[in-house]
Design a protein around this motif. Structure first.
Motif, mmCIF file in Angstrom:
data_model
loop_
_atom_site.group_PDB
_atom_site.id
_atom_site.type_symbol
_atom_site.label_atom_id
_atom_site.label_comp_id
_atom_site.label_asym_id
_atom_site.label_seq_id
_atom_site.Cartn_x
_atom_site.Cartn_y
_atom_site.Cartn_z
ATOM 1 N N SER A 150 12.640 0.588 12.952
ATOM 2 C CA SER A 150 13.359 0.055 14.421
ATOM 3 C C SER A 150 12.912 -0.384 15.996
ATOM 4 C CB SER A 150 14.279 1.922 14.012
ATOM 5 O OG SER A 150 15.263 1.746 13.182
ATOM 6 N N ARG A 151 12.216 0.943 16.360
ATOM 7 C CA ARG A 151 11.431 0.238 17.771
ATOM 8 C C ARG A 151 10.704 -0.604 17.630
ATOM 9 N NH1 ARG A 151 8.284 5.516 18.774
ATOM 10 N NH2 ARG A 151 10.585 6.372 18.714
ATOM 11 N N ARG A 209 11.540 18.958 12.820
ATOM 12 C CA ARG A 209 10.699 18.081 13.053
ATOM 13 C C ARG A 209 11.623 17.672 12.222
ATOM 14 N NH1 ARG A 209 5.733 16.309 10.535
ATOM 15 N NH2 ARG A 209 7.211 14.500 10.610
ATOM 16 N N GLN A 265 11.586 5.557 10.180
ATOM 17 C CA GLN A 265 12.304 4.555 9.890
ATOM 18 C C GLN A 265 12.341 4.341 11.367
ATOM 19 O OE1 GLN A 265 16.250 5.918 8.239
ATOM 20 N NE2 GLN A 265 17.871 5.420 9.636
ATOM 21 N N THR A 266 12.196 5.028 12.442
ATOM 22 C CA THR A 266 12.081 5.175 13.707
ATOM 23 C C THR A 266 11.466 3.930 13.949
ATOM 24 O OG1 THR A 266 13.072 7.544 14.024
ATOM 25 C CG2 THR A 266 12.222 6.679 16.301
ATOM 26 N N LEU A 311 11.933 9.877 7.812
ATOM 27 C CA LEU A 311 12.959 9.355 9.709
ATOM 28 C C LEU A 311 11.917 8.992 10.391
ATOM 29 C CD1 LEU A 311 15.315 12.204 10.046
ATOM 30 C CD2 LEU A 311 16.005 9.733 9.578
ATOM 31 N N ASP A 312 11.182 9.743 10.522
ATOM 32 C CA ASP A 312 9.793 9.101 11.633
ATOM 33 C C ASP A 312 9.666 7.431 11.953
ATOM 34 O OD1 ASP A 312 7.854 11.373 11.841
ATOM 35 O OD2 ASP A 312 9.450 10.751 12.886
ATOM 36 N N GLU A 328 17.264 5.408 18.643
ATOM 37 C CA GLU A 328 17.051 3.979 18.642
ATOM 38 C C GLU A 328 17.696 3.034 17.584
ATOM 39 O OE1 GLU A 328 13.102 4.164 20.215
ATOM 40 O OE2 GLU A 328 13.861 2.384 18.911
ATOM 41 N N GLN A 362 11.755 -3.450 15.879
ATOM 42 C CA GLN A 362 12.666 -4.370 15.169
ATOM 43 C C GLN A 362 13.255 -4.517 17.107
ATOM 44 O OE1 GLN A 362 15.905 -2.938 13.173
ATOM 45 N NE2 GLN A 362 17.419 -4.531 13.816
ATOM 46 N N ALA A 404 15.231 9.080 15.271
ATOM 47 C CA ALA A 404 16.413 7.272 14.560
ATOM 48 C C ALA A 404 17.376 7.080 15.586
ATOM 49 C CB ALA A 404 16.010 8.476 13.238
ATOM 50 N N SER A 438 9.246 12.370 7.293
ATOM 51 C CA SER A 438 8.535 11.688 7.481
ATOM 52 C C SER A 438 9.266 10.558 7.400
ATOM 53 C CB SER A 438 7.645 12.076 6.789
ATOM 54 O OG SER A 438 6.398 10.674 6.602
#
Lengths: 232, 227
Positions: free
Chosen positions: B48-49, A65, B44-45, B41-42, A76, B51, A73, B39
């Motif tokens: 970012s998405r 995970r 953060q993703t 990182l999720d 993106e 943004q 990340a 979690s």
């Protein structure tokens, strides 16, 4: 030690394997206990190994995970870098917009006291009766906004409550004394003209010479250059 | 017998405790921190998405604006003409005489009174007669006012048209602060209706820029966005 076993009645031993029907468990109880304990210990060890394997599997899943989230990340973040680079190509447009907005704000600030003086002169001219002429007009505009009502002799006559922004003084001549009242009446109807006072009106050599002063209020400010009006 | 049962019970309880300990240690030291980091990182993703979506929309808008570059450069040119970065007096004088000619007015004199930095509060201060009288301290973003006195001759109607052109057509933003009207030199009667002489106090404005900024502005005005 001697043990005698009584033979049961009607019993006849099998002829194929003589002596096998006689069974006696001679294992000591301590040995049985130890063997049972060994089995239990083996089972507990197996269970513990399974627990360790389960924890390892859970940790493996957590790592998977984490790696997956890290990849997302990173993807993106790469996209952000690329998009930011693309957006920077249009920095010029953004700079033009911000420069124009900045200058528009400055225009709005410095022109907030703008008055259509030409319109004031035109209104004065329109109010002048045909029998009269103007020999001088003096217009003075304040560059600030007075928060008080007009001061001076005529302060008490201004009931508009509007801030004053300037004064006008007119001198001229007419055919008779009655010419000026008509002029003053017309001036008093003009929006933004207050305290209209005929300061002098006298006949000399068949002509009436007059002086009129009045005050201008903030109603005459155009607000043409306020932000959002679009009239740069 | 009882002793044997106790031994077995002891082993079972010990086994259960060790299993729980292994699980607890694994969870606290390895599994939970790793899942928590995943979690984060999720989250953060997702941020970012969002943004990036905003950036995509912004780029689309900027592309549409870029397609209308002439309109933007025209706006910039007009804004710089309204408040130039230098005195702009030569261009302003030429403009005044041209507008005078167009309206039948003879502009006979343009006298510069002074250059004064503008303080933001000076514009809204009560009872101030002119910005030159205010004790200006810090100019507002480098903004300056220039007082001028313009002498013009023409009929009252033409003079009114001349003032309107100066005020509204620009392109320099001009504030009229005072005016004296008297019969013109060619007037046959003592009246301002025929030939009128106007002495008009004007204020124009300048926003000086550094040489680097001026170079950049000239590039933008010419449509060179440096892409």
């Amino acid at each position: 030690m001697t043990i005698e076993l009584a033979r049961t009645e009607g019993y006849s031993p099998p002829t194929s394997r003589p002596g096998w029907d006689i069974v006696a468990d001679m294992t000591p109880p301590e040995l049985v206990t130890r063997r049972r304990l060994d089995i239990l210990r083996r089972r507990i060890a197996i269970a513990l190994v399974l627990v360790v394997l389960l924890c390892a599997a859970a940790f493996g899943y957590a790592m998977f995970r984490h790696m997956s989230a890290d990849d997302d990340a990173a993807a993106e973040a790469t996209r952000t870098t690329s998009l930011t680079r693309s957006a920077s190509r249009f920095a010029g447009i953004t700079q033009i917009e911000s420069t124009v907005d900045g200058l528009d704000s400055k225009v709005a600030m410095v022109m907030q006291t703008d008055v259509d003086v030409a319109r004031v002169i035109a209104a004065i001219r329109k109010a002048l009766p045909n029998s009269m002429t103007m020999q001088s007009i003096s217009v003075t505009l304040d560059q600030g906004i007075s928060t008080e009502a007009s001061t001076g002799v005529s302060a008490g006559l201004d009931a508009s409550g509007r801030p004053t922004i300037g004064t006008v003084t007119i001198s001229g001549s007419g055919r008779g004394l009655d010419d000026l009242p008509a002029f003053v009446d017309d001036l008093m109807t003009v929006r933004g003209f207050v305290n209209v006072l005929p300061t002098s009106n006298e006949v000399s050599d068949g002509n009436a010479q007059f002086n009129v002063t009045f005050t201008l209020t903030d109603l005459l400010r155009t607000h043409r250059f306020d932000v959002g009006k679009g009239a740069r | 017998m009882t002793g044997r049962l106790n031994d077995q019970r002891l082993w079972l309880i010990s086994g259960a405790l060790v299993a729980a300990l292994i699980f607890l240690v694994s969870w606290l030291l390895f599994i939970s921190p790793t899942l928590s980091a995943a979690s984060d990182l999720d989250d953060q993703t997702i941020a970012s998405r969002q943004q990036n979506d905003a950036l995509v929309a912004k780029i689309k808008t900027l592309e549409a604006k870029r397609a209308q570059l002439p309109r933007y450069t025209s706006s910039l040119r007009a804004a710089l003409a309204a408040i130039p970065y230098d005195s702009g007096l030569p261009a302003f004088t030429r403009r005044l005489t041209a507008q005078g000619k167009a309206t039948g007015v003879d502009v006979s004199s343009v006298v510069v009174g002074g250059v004064v930095p503008i303080e933001p509060s000076a514009v809204s201060s009560a009872g101030s007669a002119s910005t030159s009288e205010s004790a200006a301290t810090t100019p507002s973003g480098g903004l300056f006012s220039i007082q001028l006195t313009v002498q013009s001759d023409g009929s009252l109607t033409n003079q009114i048209a001349f003032l309107t052109a100066v005020r509204t057509l620009g392109p320099r933003r001009t504030l009229i602060t005072a005016m004296e009207i008297s019969p013109g030199t060619g007037a046959k009667v003592a009246s301002v209706d025929g030939a009128a002489s106007f002495t008009t106090q004007l204020t124009v404005f300048s926003a000086p820029q550094s040489p680097v900024q001026i170079r950049q502005l000239n590039k933008l005005v010419s449509g060179d966005l440096g892409n």
